[in-house]
Design an enzyme around this catalytic site. Structure first.
Site, short mmCIF file in Angstrom:
data_model
loop_
_atom_site.label_atom_id
_atom_site.label_comp_id
_atom_site.label_asym_id
_atom_site.label_seq_id
_atom_site.Cartn_x
_atom_site.Cartn_y
_atom_site.Cartn_z
N SER A 17 0.94 -1.11 0.00
CA SER A 17 -0.05 -0.07 0.08
C SER A 17 0.64 1.39 -0.03
O SER A 17 0.22 2.31 -0.54
CB SER A 17 -0.79 0.16 1.24
OG SER A 17 -0.27 -0.26 2.43
N ASP A 165 1.97 -6.39 12.61
CA ASP A 165 1.23 -6.68 11.48
C ASP A 165 1.44 -8.10 11.18
O ASP A 165 2.65 -8.53 10.89
CB ASP A 165 1.77 -5.61 10.22
CG ASP A 165 1.09 -6.00 8.93
OD1 ASP A 165 0.14 -6.76 9.02
OD2 ASP A 165 1.42 -5.22 8.00
#
Length: 322
Positions: A17, A165
């Site tokens: 991203s 994450d």
């Protein structure tokens, strides 16, 4: 900048991203992976988070009484940290030092001379997608998941720092060496002592099968909202019982056995429908739980069998009650 490199492949080998990764090589033959941030990412974070907040408000997806300000503020801070590649390089170096010599893991080391806040140069380490282990022998899957769960426990109770994450792409597998390659340390953050203590108490209650204490600690630490428990005590207790029974079965925990999931999903419907009792968990708990839940999902994908109770007991110095 190209003069510092002997080779640079302009075609990215991975993209996400906020940036993309290129292969490169130094004059001495050292192979590198270079992560380059997309222009404008850092400058757009605050506006992007505010836009999400506006969308949530106007769509009526969340009750107006729910105060998201602390969570949104933390989201902005966390995303800004993830966009700081110099910070990520420091975290990567700490993990490489901590796990140096442990044959279960491989951690790239950053190249300081080529790293900035928007460019991260690191060792290129070969590996295949961790999900590919789904077709590996049971023993191989079990060993890999045991290593990942052990890492989570060490992050929580030893490192006081966690890479929060759990995206599967952040793990690679080396079939020849049996090592797990750990990637992407942008979401690394400290684990406060009180957060670790909350998990320690939850584990202790779970190992003792003390369901009342599990519920009470879950409320105290923000896993569950006090209003939700008051309104739906029976459903909450059935959820806790279903999970406790699954964890209490003899032998290693079978992540592939999802028999308890439909029970939890059905009982949770009443809590999800009662918008008046929704609450925002403690921010630090949310980030840690994201890592734990994501690791469990990977375990389910691999259908691994792991002695979770024994590992949790050892990590917290507790006794396992059968």
């Amino acid at each position: 900048w190209r003069t510092k490199l002997a080779k640079f492949d302009a075609r990215p080998i991975a993209a996400a991203s906020i940036g993309q990764v290129h292969r490169a090589e130094l004059a001495d033959g050292r192979r590198l992976a270079i992560k380059v941030q997309y222009p404008g990412v850092r400058e757009s974070i605050d506006a992007d988070v505010d836009n999400v907040a506006t969308l949530l408000r106007v769509s009526n997806l969340l009750p107006r009484e729910l105060d998201l300000k602390p969570l949104l503020a933390e989201a902005k801070r966390q995303l800004a940290d993830e966009a700081d590649y110099a910070r990520e390089a420091d975290a990567m170096r700490r993990y490489a030092d901590r796990l140096d010599g442990d044959p279960r893991y491989a951690v790239p080391r950053p190249v300081e001379a080529l790293t900035t806040t928007r460019i991260l140069a690191m060792d290129y380490i070969d590996g295949t997608p961790i999900e590919g282990l789904a077709t590996a022998p049971q023993a191989t899957r079990d060993v890999a998941m045991t290593a990942l769960i052990d890492l989570v426990l060490r992050e929580l109770f030893e490192f006081a720092e966690m890479q929060t994450d759990p995206n599967f792409a952040n793990y690679r597998w080396q079939g020849d060496s049996g090592r797990i390659v750990l990637l992407d340390f942008g979401a690394t953050r400290p684990v406060p002592a009180d957060t670790a203590d909350a998990y320690r108490r939850l584990i202790a209650a779970g190992l003792a099968h003390d369901r009342d204490t599990i519920r009470d600690v879950a409320v105290e630490t923000g896993f569950l909202g006090e209003a939700a428990v008051r309104a739906h005590r029976a459903a909450v207790d059935r959820i806790i019982a279903a999970i406790d029974e699954a964890m209490a079965r003899p032998g290693p925990f079978d992540f592939g056995d999802r028999a308890f999931v439909p029970v939890v999903r059905e009982e949770a419907k009443a809590l999800a429908a009662d918008r008046a009792t929704w609450h925002v968990p403690h921010v630090e708990t949310l980030f840690v739980q994201r890592k734990i839940s994501g690791t469990a999902l990977l375990g389910a994908r691999l259908k691994a069998r792991v002695d979770v109770r024994g590992m949790a007991a050892e990590a917290t110095g507790r006794r396992v009650d059968m």
